[in-house]
Scaffold this active site. Structure first.
Site, mmCIF file in Angstrom:
data_model
loop_
_atom_site.group_PDB
_atom_site.id
_atom_site.type_symbol
_atom_site.label_atom_id
_atom_site.label_comp_id
_atom_site.label_asym_id
_atom_site.label_seq_id
_atom_site.Cartn_x
_atom_site.Cartn_y
_atom_site.Cartn_z
ATOM 1 N N TYR A 18 2.673 4.161 17.006
ATOM 2 C CA TYR A 18 1.239 3.561 16.676
ATOM 3 C C TYR A 18 0.191 4.353 17.176
ATOM 4 O O TYR A 18 -0.707 4.638 16.256
ATOM 5 C CB TYR A 18 1.264 2.313 17.248
ATOM 6 C CG TYR A 18 0.100 1.230 16.624
ATOM 7 C CD1 TYR A 18 -0.077 0.871 15.610
ATOM 8 C CD2 TYR A 18 -0.909 1.175 17.668
ATOM 9 C CE1 TYR A 18 -1.123 0.290 15.046
ATOM 10 C CE2 TYR A 18 -2.184 0.299 17.207
ATOM 11 C CZ TYR A 18 -2.333 -0.005 16.148
ATOM 12 O OH TYR A 18 -3.376 -0.805 15.558
ATOM 13 N N VAL A 27 0.660 -1.527 0.047
ATOM 14 C CA VAL A 27 0.060 0.139 0.177
ATOM 15 C C VAL A 27 0.804 1.350 -0.083
ATOM 16 O O VAL A 27 0.529 2.345 -0.033
ATOM 17 C CB VAL A 27 -1.111 0.201 1.274
ATOM 18 C CG1 VAL A 27 -1.852 -0.943 1.062
ATOM 19 C CG2 VAL A 27 -0.197 0.087 2.724
HETATM 20 N N1 NAD Z 1 -5.593 -6.653 16.483
HETATM 21 C C1 NAD Z 1 -5.827 -5.298 17.256
HETATM 22 O O1 NAD Z 1 -5.973 -5.515 18.607
HETATM 23 C C2 NAD Z 1 -6.199 -3.982 16.510
HETATM 24 C C3 NAD Z 1 -6.443 -3.055 17.439
HETATM 25 C C4 NAD Z 1 -6.594 -1.839 17.034
HETATM 26 C C5 NAD Z 1 -6.299 -1.544 15.581
HETATM 27 N N2 NAD Z 1 -5.975 -2.614 14.752
HETATM 28 C C6 NAD Z 1 -6.127 -2.393 13.538
HETATM 29 O O2 NAD Z 1 -6.711 -3.090 12.937
HETATM 30 C C7 NAD Z 1 -6.021 -3.442 11.455
HETATM 31 C C8 NAD Z 1 -5.871 -5.036 11.270
HETATM 32 O O3 NAD Z 1 -5.056 -5.455 12.221
HETATM 33 P P1 NAD Z 1 -4.588 -7.090 12.433
HETATM 34 O O4 NAD Z 1 -4.853 -7.151 13.912
HETATM 35 O O5 NAD Z 1 -5.567 -7.682 11.624
HETATM 36 O O6 NAD Z 1 -3.205 -7.016 12.032
HETATM 37 P P2 NAD Z 1 -2.572 -8.296 11.288
HETATM 38 O O7 NAD Z 1 -0.907 -7.876 11.762
HETATM 39 O O8 NAD Z 1 -3.036 -9.494 11.758
HETATM 40 O O9 NAD Z 1 -2.869 -8.186 9.712
HETATM 41 C C9 NAD Z 1 -2.221 -6.894 9.069
HETATM 42 C C10 NAD Z 1 -2.045 -7.117 7.623
HETATM 43 O O10 NAD Z 1 -1.561 -5.940 6.974
HETATM 44 C C11 NAD Z 1 -0.927 -6.366 6.069
HETATM 45 N N3 NAD Z 1 0.180 -5.342 5.412
HETATM 46 C C12 NAD Z 1 1.249 -5.219 6.511
HETATM 47 N N4 NAD Z 1 1.913 -3.962 5.627
HETATM 48 C C13 NAD Z 1 1.410 -3.953 4.380
HETATM 49 C C14 NAD Z 1 1.666 -3.408 3.251
HETATM 50 N N5 NAD Z 1 2.750 -2.395 3.142
HETATM 51 N N6 NAD Z 1 0.851 -3.250 2.231
HETATM 52 C C15 NAD Z 1 -0.206 -4.178 2.124
HETATM 53 N N7 NAD Z 1 -0.362 -5.131 3.272
HETATM 54 C C16 NAD Z 1 0.240 -4.827 4.343
HETATM 55 C C17 NAD Z 1 -0.131 -7.694 6.748
HETATM 56 O O11 NAD Z 1 0.677 -8.534 5.608
HETATM 57 C C18 NAD Z 1 -1.277 -8.305 7.364
HETATM 58 O O12 NAD Z 1 -1.766 -9.081 6.452
HETATM 59 C C19 NAD Z 1 -4.708 -2.645 11.284
HETATM 60 O O13 NAD Z 1 -5.008 -1.286 10.914
HETATM 61 C C20 NAD Z 1 -4.570 -2.397 12.952
HETATM 62 O O14 NAD Z 1 -3.661 -1.224 13.273
HETATM 63 C C21 NAD Z 1 -5.869 -3.827 15.472
#
Ligand code: NAD
Length: 254
Positions: A157, A65
Site C-alpha cells: 500500500y 477502474v
Molecule cells: N481511510 C483511511 O484512513 C485512508 C487513509 C489514507 C488514504 N486513504 C485513501 O482514501 C481513499 C478512500 O478510502 P476509504 O477509506 O474511503 O476506503 P473504502 O474501502 O471505504 O472505500 C473504497 C471504495 O473503493 C471502491 N473500489 C475498490 N476497488 C474498486 C475498483 N476496482 N473499481 C471501482 N471502485 C473500487 C470500493 O468498492 C469502495 O467503495 C483510498 O484511495 C484510500 O487509499 C484512506
C-alpha cells in the site's frame, strides 16, 4: 467565501462509501453534478440517492477502474447525463490487512497496484484529453500519508500510494500548460471501513495505537477530507497544482 461548483460535473471513483461517498456529497452541496462510480453498484446507487434526496444532482455508475474500456464508457455516459466533466476525483483503492512484506502474496501485491495505481492512471488517462480540449479542469488523486512515510507491515500500500503521489506530480507538470491542475490529496487515518475493519480488524487496542500517532487526538472524518477536495476543485485553489496535501491531524508534517 463559499465554494461554488455549480455547472462543474465531477466524476468520483470509489464513491459507494467512505471518503469517496463524503466527497460526492460535499461536492454536490457545493452545486456540482456528481458521477458516482464504483465497483459496488448498490453502494453507488445509495450515494447517488442520498445526494438527490439532499437536493443535489447525481448519477450512479457501476465501474471497475482497472478496465480501460469501461472507464471511457462510464465517462462518456456521465458526460451525456451530467454535461462535460470539469473534474475527476480518484478515491477508489484497496489494501490488505497489515503483514510483513515477505509474506505478501503476489496476487495481493498485484491487486493493490492494479486498483490503486493502474486504475487511477486509467481514469486520469481517460479524462485528460477531455480537459485539455476545454483548457480547464482539475484532477484530485487520493493518495495517502502512507505514500510519504514508512508504515510498518504495509509495504504494498505504501509503495502504491508513493506511486500515486509521484505520478500526480508528473501529470500536473504535463497538464499545467493546458490549464488543468492535478493534486494528490493525502489523508491520514480516517474513520472508514479501510481503517475500522481492514487495518485494525475492529480491535479497539489496534485502533488506540493509531490514535496515539495523531497529534490532534482523533481520526479524520471522511468530511474532513471532502472539504479539502471541494476547495481544491474550486477556483479558490486556481494556482495550486502538483502538490501532495495532507489532511491528517498532524500525523505527517511535510
Ligand atoms: N481511510 C483511511 O484512513 C485512508 C487513509 C489514507 C488514504 N486513504 C485513501 O482514501 C481513499 C478512500 O478510502 P476509504 O477509506 O474511503 O476506503 P473504502 O474501502 O471505504 O472505500 C473504497 C471504495 O473503493 C471502491 N473500489 C475498490 N476497488 C474498486 C475498483 N476496482 N473499481 C471501482 N471502485 C473500487 C470500493 O468498492 C469502495 O467503495 C483510498 O484511495 C484510500 O487509499 C484512506
Amino acid at each position: 467565501m463559499d465554494i461554488d461548483l455549480k455547472g462543474r460535473p465531477v466524476f468520483v471513483t470509489g464513491a459507494a462509501k467512505g471518503i469517496g461517498r463524503a466527497i460526492a456529497k460535499v461536492l454536490a452541496e457545493c452545486g456540482a453534478p456528481v458521477a458516482v462510480a464504483d465497483l459496488d453498484e448498490a453502494g453507488a446507487r445509495e450515494t447517488a440517492a442520498a445526494v438527490t434526496a439532499a437536493g443535489g444532482k447525481a448519477r450512479a455508475y457501476k465501474l471497475d477502474v482497472t478496465d480501460e474500456r469501461a472507464v471511457g464508457a462510464a465517462m462518456d455516459a456521465a458526460e451525456k447525463e451530467l454535461g462535460p466533466l470539469y473534474a475527476l476525483v480518484n478515491s477508489a483503492a484497496i489494501l490488505i490487512p497489515p503483514r510483513p512484506f515477505h509474506t505478501i502474496d503476489l496476487k495481493d501485491w498485484e491487486a493493490i497496484f492494479s486498483v490503486d495505481v493502474k486504475g487511477l492512471f486509467l481514469c486520469c488517462k481517460a479524462i485528460a484529453p477531455r480537459l485539455i480540449e476545454r483548457r480547464r479542469g482539475v484532477i484530485v488523486n487520493i493518495g495517502s500519508v502512507a505514500g510519504k512515510i514508512q508504515r510498518l507491515n504495509m509495504a504494498a500500500y505504501c509503495a502504491a500510494k508513493a506511486s500515486v503521489i509521484h505520478f500526480s506530480k508528473v501529470a500536473a507538470f504535463e497538464l499545467a500548460p493546458h490549464g488543468v491542475r492535478v493534486i494528490a490529496q493525502c489523508p491520514g487515518t480516517t474513520a472508514t471501513d479501510m481503517v475500522l475493519k481492514t487495518i485494525t480488524g475492529g480491535d479497539p487496542e489496534a485502533l488506540a495505537k493509531w490514535l496515539a500517532g495523531i497529534p490532534m487526538g482523533r481520526l479524520a472524518e471522511p468530511e474532513d477530507q471532502a472539504r479539502l477536495t471541494a476547495f481544491l476543485i474550486s477556483d479558490l485553489a486556481s494556482h495550486i497544482t502538483g502538490q501532495a496535501i495532507n489532511v491528517d491531524g498532524g500525523q505527517v508534517m511535510w
